[in-house]
Design a protein around this motif. Structure first.
Motif, mmCIF file in Angstrom:
data_model
loop_
_atom_site.group_PDB
_atom_site.id
_atom_site.type_symbol
_atom_site.label_atom_id
_atom_site.label_comp_id
_atom_site.label_asym_id
_atom_site.label_seq_id
_atom_site.Cartn_x
_atom_site.Cartn_y
_atom_site.Cartn_z
ATOM 1 N N VAL A 62 0.839 -1.197 0.000
ATOM 2 C CA VAL A 62 0.000 0.000 0.000
ATOM 3 C C VAL A 62 0.878 1.253 0.000
ATOM 4 N N GLN A 63 0.550 2.187 -0.885
ATOM 5 C CA GLN A 63 1.232 3.481 -0.896
ATOM 6 C C GLN A 63 0.249 4.545 -0.427
ATOM 7 N N LEU A 64 0.623 5.288 0.598
ATOM 8 C CA LEU A 64 -0.254 6.308 1.156
ATOM 9 C C LEU A 64 0.500 7.626 1.232
ATOM 10 N N ASP A 65 -0.087 8.670 0.680
ATOM 11 C CA ASP A 65 0.562 9.974 0.629
ATOM 12 C C ASP A 65 -0.406 11.050 1.125
ATOM 13 N N ALA A 107 -3.412 0.885 -3.813
ATOM 14 C CA ALA A 107 -3.451 -0.458 -3.230
ATOM 15 C C ALA A 107 -3.859 -1.477 -4.290
ATOM 16 N N PRO A 108 -3.704 -2.766 -3.992
ATOM 17 C CA PRO A 108 -4.025 -3.800 -4.982
ATOM 18 C C PRO A 108 -5.504 -3.921 -5.317
ATOM 19 N N GLU A 160 -9.760 1.660 0.119
ATOM 20 C CA GLU A 160 -10.764 2.412 0.875
ATOM 21 C C GLU A 160 -10.537 2.269 2.379
ATOM 22 N N THR A 161 -10.187 1.069 2.810
ATOM 23 C CA THR A 161 -9.938 0.833 4.237
ATOM 24 C C THR A 161 -8.802 1.702 4.749
ATOM 25 N N HIS A 162 -7.706 1.761 3.997
ATOM 26 C CA HIS A 162 -6.551 2.554 4.432
ATOM 27 C C HIS A 162 -6.833 4.051 4.337
ATOM 28 N N LEU A 163 -7.631 4.442 3.358
ATOM 29 C CA LEU A 163 -8.008 5.851 3.250
ATOM 30 C C LEU A 163 -8.808 6.289 4.477
#
Length: 266
Positions: free
Chosen positions: A209-212, A227-228, A234-237
């Motif tokens: 996961v890449q989060l910026d 994400a894949p 959506e969960t990580h967002l």
């Protein structure tokens, strides 16, 4: 990999037209070792068929549905007309994917890998993921963690993961959301910085996961997640925005999450 057994009734199979006769078409099955099926002329296409060669050619690759299997007489009855365009497209893609995975197995374990070991590893992937391709794809995305329940030894897992990450093109999706962060206290600037660190995950985001988090305009910050799949993205967002909200509110500020960028009029 070719299966040594028999296809099941109702299964879709890929094969190459080997011989055409007036009464039907013989098809060599690509996915089954030494197996050949017959498509009766009535199962080649819908409607009346004047010339069977107007519908199929020798050497053509087709997708057929298994109508019946008689192991005692070594006979497999097939239908081409019972396969719609969507099924045909999906099955061909599945077949192509497994051919790719077969090459990856050779890369991972060498061209001289014996049939017994190859089959053992392949069956382990099939049992857990439903196909070798999906096993390699999950290994590319999640690493060794994806293969924890497969039952392979550490060396085999390492070989699969290394090969997958060098050869598998993983599909990714991108989602974007926005969080408004404000803190009126004396140390509000520091509180906002801590909230942004929390939003970024404090170094605990999974490798796949890449989060910026980036600044848009006070008090708005953009959160982008790659994400894949959509569920993971959506969960990580949402978790990122929630971490920011909890952090800023604990410092006496306020935070809120929204999906669209705010305009000056808003």
């Amino acid at each position: 990999m070719k299966f040594t057994g028999w296809p099941e009734k109702g299964e879709l199979v890929v094969g190459e037209v080997d011989e055409i006769a007036d009464f039907g078409v013989f098809v060599d099955l690509d996915e089954y070792e030494d197996k050949r099926g017959l498509v009766h002329v009535s199962e080649v296409a819908s409607g009346w068929i004047k010339n069977i060669r107007d519908h199929v050619n020798v050497g053509e690759r087709v997708v057929a549905k298994v109508l019946d299997v008689d192991e005692s007489s070594q006979q497999i009855d097939l239908s081409i007309k019972d396969v719609n365009d969507h099924q045909r497209s999906d099955k061909i893609q599945e077949w192509k994917n497994e051919r790719k995975a077969d090459k990856w197995m050779t890369i991972a374990f060498g061209e001289d890998v014996d049939d017994e070991r190859y089959t053992e590893i392949a069956q382990a992937l099939y049992s857990e993921f439903g196909s070798m391709y999906d096993g390699f794809e999950q290994a590319a995305i999640h690493g060794a963690e994806a293969l924890e329940d497969v039952g392979l030894d550490d060396d085999d897992v390492e070989a699969i993961v290394e090969t997958a990450r060098e050869n598998v093109s993983v599909p990714y999706v991108n989602v974007t959301g926005y969080v408004d962060i404000e803190c009126p206290t004396a140390d509000g600037v520091d509180a906002v910085k801590e909230a942004l660190k929390a939003a970024e995950g404090n170094g605990e985001i999974p490798d796949e996961v890449q989060l910026d988090v980036s600044y848009v305009g006070s008090p708005e910050y953009r959160i982008r997640v790659r994400a894949p799949d959509y569920k993971t993205a959506e969960t990580h967002l949402e978790e990122s925005a929630e971490r920011a909200r909890v952090s800023i509110e604990s410092a006496g500020g306020s935070g809120s999450f929204h999906r669209e960028q705010q305009t000056e009029e808003e």
